[in-house]
Design a protein around this motif. Sequence first.
Motif, PDB file in Angstrom:
ATOM      1  N   ASP A 185       0.846  -1.203   0.000  1.00 44.42           N
ATOM      2  CA  ASP A 185       0.000   0.000   0.000  1.00 44.42           C
ATOM      3  C   ASP A 185       0.874   1.243   0.000  1.00 44.42           C
ATOM      4  OD1 ASP A 185      -2.615  -1.101  -0.096  1.00 44.42           O
ATOM      5  OD2 ASP A 185      -2.430  -1.686   2.009  1.00 44.42           O
ATOM      6  N   VAL A 186       1.788   1.281  -0.950  1.00 51.65           N
ATOM      7  CA  VAL A 186       2.711   2.402  -1.087  1.00 51.65           C
ATOM      8  C   VAL A 186       2.624   2.945  -2.502  1.00 51.65           C
ATOM      9  CG1 VAL A 186       5.147   3.082  -1.108  1.00 51.65           C
ATOM     10  CG2 VAL A 186       4.295   1.589   0.694  1.00 51.65           C
ATOM     11  N   VAL A 187       2.528   4.263  -2.623  1.00 53.10           N
ATOM     12  CA  VAL A 187       2.560   4.957  -3.904  1.00 53.10           C
ATOM     13  C   VAL A 187       3.887   5.691  -3.996  1.00 53.10           C
ATOM     14  CG1 VAL A 187       1.506   6.778  -5.309  1.00 53.10           C
ATOM     15  CG2 VAL A 187       0.060   5.200  -4.018  1.00 53.10           C
ATOM     16  N   ALA A 188       4.486   5.727  -5.187  1.00 55.50           N
ATOM     17  CA  ALA A 188       5.785   6.386  -5.312  1.00 55.50           C
ATOM     18  C   ALA A 188       5.980   6.936  -6.706  1.00 55.50           C
ATOM     19  CB  ALA A 188       6.913   5.415  -4.974  1.00 55.50           C
ATOM     20  N   TYR A 216       5.043   7.291  -0.576  1.00 53.69           N
ATOM     21  CA  TYR A 216       3.914   7.743   0.244  1.00 53.69           C
ATOM     22  C   TYR A 216       3.122   6.529   0.727  1.00 53.69           C
ATOM     23  CZ  TYR A 216       4.904  12.171  -2.106  1.00 53.69           C
ATOM     24  OH  TYR A 216       5.524  13.287  -2.606  1.00 53.69           O
ATOM     25  N   ASP A 217       2.681   6.569   1.975  1.00 55.15           N
ATOM     26  CA  ASP A 217       1.862   5.510   2.552  1.00 55.15           C
ATOM     27  C   ASP A 217       0.419   5.717   2.104  1.00 55.15           C
ATOM     28  OD1 ASP A 217       0.192   3.991   4.311  1.00 55.15           O
ATOM     29  OD2 ASP A 217       1.863   3.847   5.713  1.00 55.15           O
ATOM     30  N   ASP A 218      -0.123   4.759   1.346  1.00 53.92           N
ATOM     31  CA  ASP A 218      -1.466   4.922   0.790  1.00 53.92           C
ATOM     32  C   ASP A 218      -2.563   4.498   1.757  1.00 53.92           C
ATOM     33  OD1 ASP A 218      -3.033   5.851  -1.318  1.00 53.92           O
ATOM     34  OD2 ASP A 218      -3.323   3.834  -2.133  1.00 53.92           O
ATOM     35  N   THR A 274      -2.290   5.727   5.318  1.00 57.26           N
ATOM     36  CA  THR A 274      -2.392   6.929   6.149  1.00 57.26           C
ATOM     37  C   THR A 274      -2.409   8.213   5.329  1.00 57.26           C
ATOM     38  OG1 THR A 274       0.007   7.188   6.362  1.00 57.26           O
ATOM     39  CG2 THR A 274      -1.101   5.748   7.962  1.00 57.26           C
ATOM     40  N   GLY A 275      -1.907   8.129   4.075  1.00 59.46           N
ATOM     41  CA  GLY A 275      -1.809   9.324   3.247  1.00 59.46           C
ATOM     42  C   GLY A 275      -0.618  10.192   3.572  1.00 59.46           C
ATOM     43  N   LEU A 276       0.329   9.679   4.343  1.00 59.21           N
ATOM     44  CA  LEU A 276       1.491  10.454   4.769  1.00 59.21           C
ATOM     45  C   LEU A 276       2.740  10.047   3.996  1.00 59.21           C
ATOM     46  CD1 LEU A 276       0.932  10.440   8.632  1.00 59.21           C
ATOM     47  CD2 LEU A 276       0.416  12.271   7.018  1.00 59.21           C
ATOM     48  N   PRO A 277       3.718  10.966   3.890  1.00 60.67           N
ATOM     49  CA  PRO A 277       4.973  10.624   3.209  1.00 60.67           C
ATOM     50  C   PRO A 277       5.794   9.638   4.033  1.00 60.67           C
ATOM     51  CG  PRO A 277       5.138  12.794   4.206  1.00 60.67           C
ATOM     52  CD  PRO A 277       3.715  12.370   4.368  1.00 60.67           C
ATOM     53  N   VAL A 278       6.478   8.742   3.337  1.00 58.38           N
ATOM     54  CA  VAL A 278       7.376   7.790   3.988  1.00 58.38           C
ATOM     55  C   VAL A 278       8.808   8.311   3.934  1.00 58.38           C
ATOM     56  CG1 VAL A 278       8.313   5.448   3.931  1.00 58.38           C
ATOM     57  CG2 VAL A 278       5.890   5.839   3.464  1.00 58.38           C
ATOM     58  N   ALA A 279       9.312   8.549   2.724  1.00 59.66           N
ATOM     59  CA  ALA A 279      10.693   9.017   2.579  1.00 59.66           C
ATOM     60  C   ALA A 279      10.944   9.444   1.138  1.00 59.66           C
ATOM     61  CB  ALA A 279      11.683   7.911   2.963  1.00 59.66           C
ATOM     62  N   MET A 280      11.949  10.290   0.988  1.00 64.51           N
ATOM     63  CA  MET A 280      12.491  10.613  -0.328  1.00 64.51           C
ATOM     64  C   MET A 280      13.960  10.234  -0.291  1.00 64.51           C
ATOM     65  SD  MET A 280      12.666  14.259  -2.344  1.00 64.51           S
ATOM     66  CE  MET A 280      13.351  14.348  -4.006  1.00 64.51           C
ATOM     67  N   MET A 281      14.411   9.500  -1.304  1.00 57.82           N
ATOM     68  CA  MET A 281      15.769   8.963  -1.245  1.00 57.82           C
ATOM     69  C   MET A 281      16.472   9.029  -2.585  1.00 57.82           C
ATOM     70  SD  MET A 281      14.846   4.889  -1.001  1.00 57.82           S
ATOM     71  CE  MET A 281      13.653   5.213   0.301  1.00 57.82           C
ATOM     72  N   ASP A 282      17.791   9.058  -2.518  1.00 55.88           N
ATOM     73  CA  ASP A 282      18.594   8.825  -3.711  1.00 55.88           C
ATOM     74  C   ASP A 282      18.298   7.411  -4.171  1.00 55.88           C
ATOM     75  OD1 ASP A 282      20.703   8.723  -5.635  1.00 55.88           O
ATOM     76  OD2 ASP A 282      21.928   7.709  -4.129  1.00 55.88           O
ATOM     77  N   CYS A 283      18.030   7.241  -5.462  1.00 57.62           N
ATOM     78  CA  CYS A 283      17.641   5.922  -5.960  1.00 57.62           C
ATOM     79  C   CYS A 283      18.802   5.193  -6.627  1.00 57.62           C
ATOM     80  CB  CYS A 283      16.477   6.069  -6.940  1.00 57.62           C
ATOM     81  SG  CYS A 283      15.470   4.581  -7.122  1.00 57.62           S
ATOM     82  N   GLY A 284      20.018   5.745  -6.537  1.00 57.58           N
ATOM     83  CA  GLY A 284      21.153   5.120  -7.192  1.00 57.58           C
ATOM     84  C   GLY A 284      21.425   3.713  -6.699  1.00 57.58           C
ATOM     85  N   ARG A 285      21.491   3.523  -5.375  1.00 60.96           N
ATOM     86  CA  ARG A 285      21.775   2.185  -4.864  1.00 60.96           C
ATOM     87  C   ARG A 285      20.601   1.246  -5.103  1.00 60.96           C
ATOM     88  NH1 ARG A 285      23.190  -0.216   1.136  1.00 60.96           N
ATOM     89  NH2 ARG A 285      24.024  -2.193   0.332  1.00 60.96           N
ATOM     90  N   ILE A 286      19.392   1.768  -5.051  1.00 57.65           N
ATOM     91  CA  ILE A 286      18.227   0.939  -5.329  1.00 57.65           C
ATOM     92  C   ILE A 286      18.360   0.330  -6.728  1.00 57.65           C
ATOM     93  CG2 ILE A 286      15.716   0.880  -5.485  1.00 57.65           C
ATOM     94  CD1 ILE A 286      16.839   1.597  -2.700  1.00 57.65           C
TER      95      ILE A 286
END
Length: 347
Positions: free
Chosen positions: A88-91, A116-118, A120-132
């Motif tokens: 339940d995560v939107v990104a 974003y947590d779909d 609660t509607g709240l943000p989870v995190a913003m991250m550098d996606c290089g390692r991902i």
Amino acid sequence: MTDITAATGDPCISDTAGTPADDTTLRLLSTSDLAGIDISLTDVVDTVEGAYRTLAAGRSDNPRKLTVKPSDGHSVSYAMLGRDGSRDVVAIKTSYKHGLHKGREEQHYYTSLTLYDDVTGLPVAMMDCGRIGSLRTPAVSALLARECAAPGARSALVIGTGTQGRLALPFLLTTLPGLDRLMLFGTHPQGIEAVRTQLRAHFPDRDVEIVTDARAAASDADVIVATAGAHTPAAIEADDLKPGALSILVGHGLAPSTLLRADRVVATSEAQMKVTGTDMADADGNFPAVDTEFPPVLAGAAAGRTAPEQRIFAYNSGLVVTDIALGHRFAQLAIELGLGTRVPLWR
């Protein structure tokens, strides 16, 4: 910050105690924050595989990526929106590379993922996606190899020593432990050493054979993973492939004939292949039909390989649902470790 719940049903990982339930503070996770997080190759493979299975079940959304590229081709930008139904995560993921006509060391590359947590509607995190991305992509190649390589595959050739090439062999050995001949074609000494370092870090008793003739090496390889940059001299042709060979395209290193003359074509996404793989099209700009996309293969609804002698071409283009799943896993681990910077962006 919202709690994060693992897709496997693990207990919620709470953020700082006493945080208001409606707090919209954004946790920023930098390159250095993520670099310090320890995660196993098996954890990565399992997380990525779970994302594919959820997509195949129709519980996730992975729309086609948007692309912007200037007429002179000096840069390229992508935007990818998705939803992971098991978490339940939107990104949204963004990717921008500048200096495509220059050498790797002169290019600029930035990629980010915002979750974003779909529920609660709240943000989870913003991250550098290089390692991902550096983990997700070779994990997908390894899953493609597990599902599509010929029975008893023993040899693998990796083309390229950049970000995607450096973990290709450790991930292949994670899903195909029976590989006993590991070959590498690269043109950058530092990159070659980096590949060796990564392999020994995960498999201390293994080493890689450096080859100087990529086409000759391809004739001995059961699995070929092409990860090189656009300036690579390698261009494996269909006639170079042995019967039963699996060719996986991530970057460059395979000639269009490996796709156009393949006995079977598998793509993580047929739509994305037609957007990002235009250099593999025929003279009229057309692609052969994709026999199956990869999510149904992992879900058991389609076969990766239907005959031992088939020469299979597999196109590995990143699906944002896999970035979401792995990014969410990193966010879990980061919160456990208290990493990141809290920013009141929406105040």
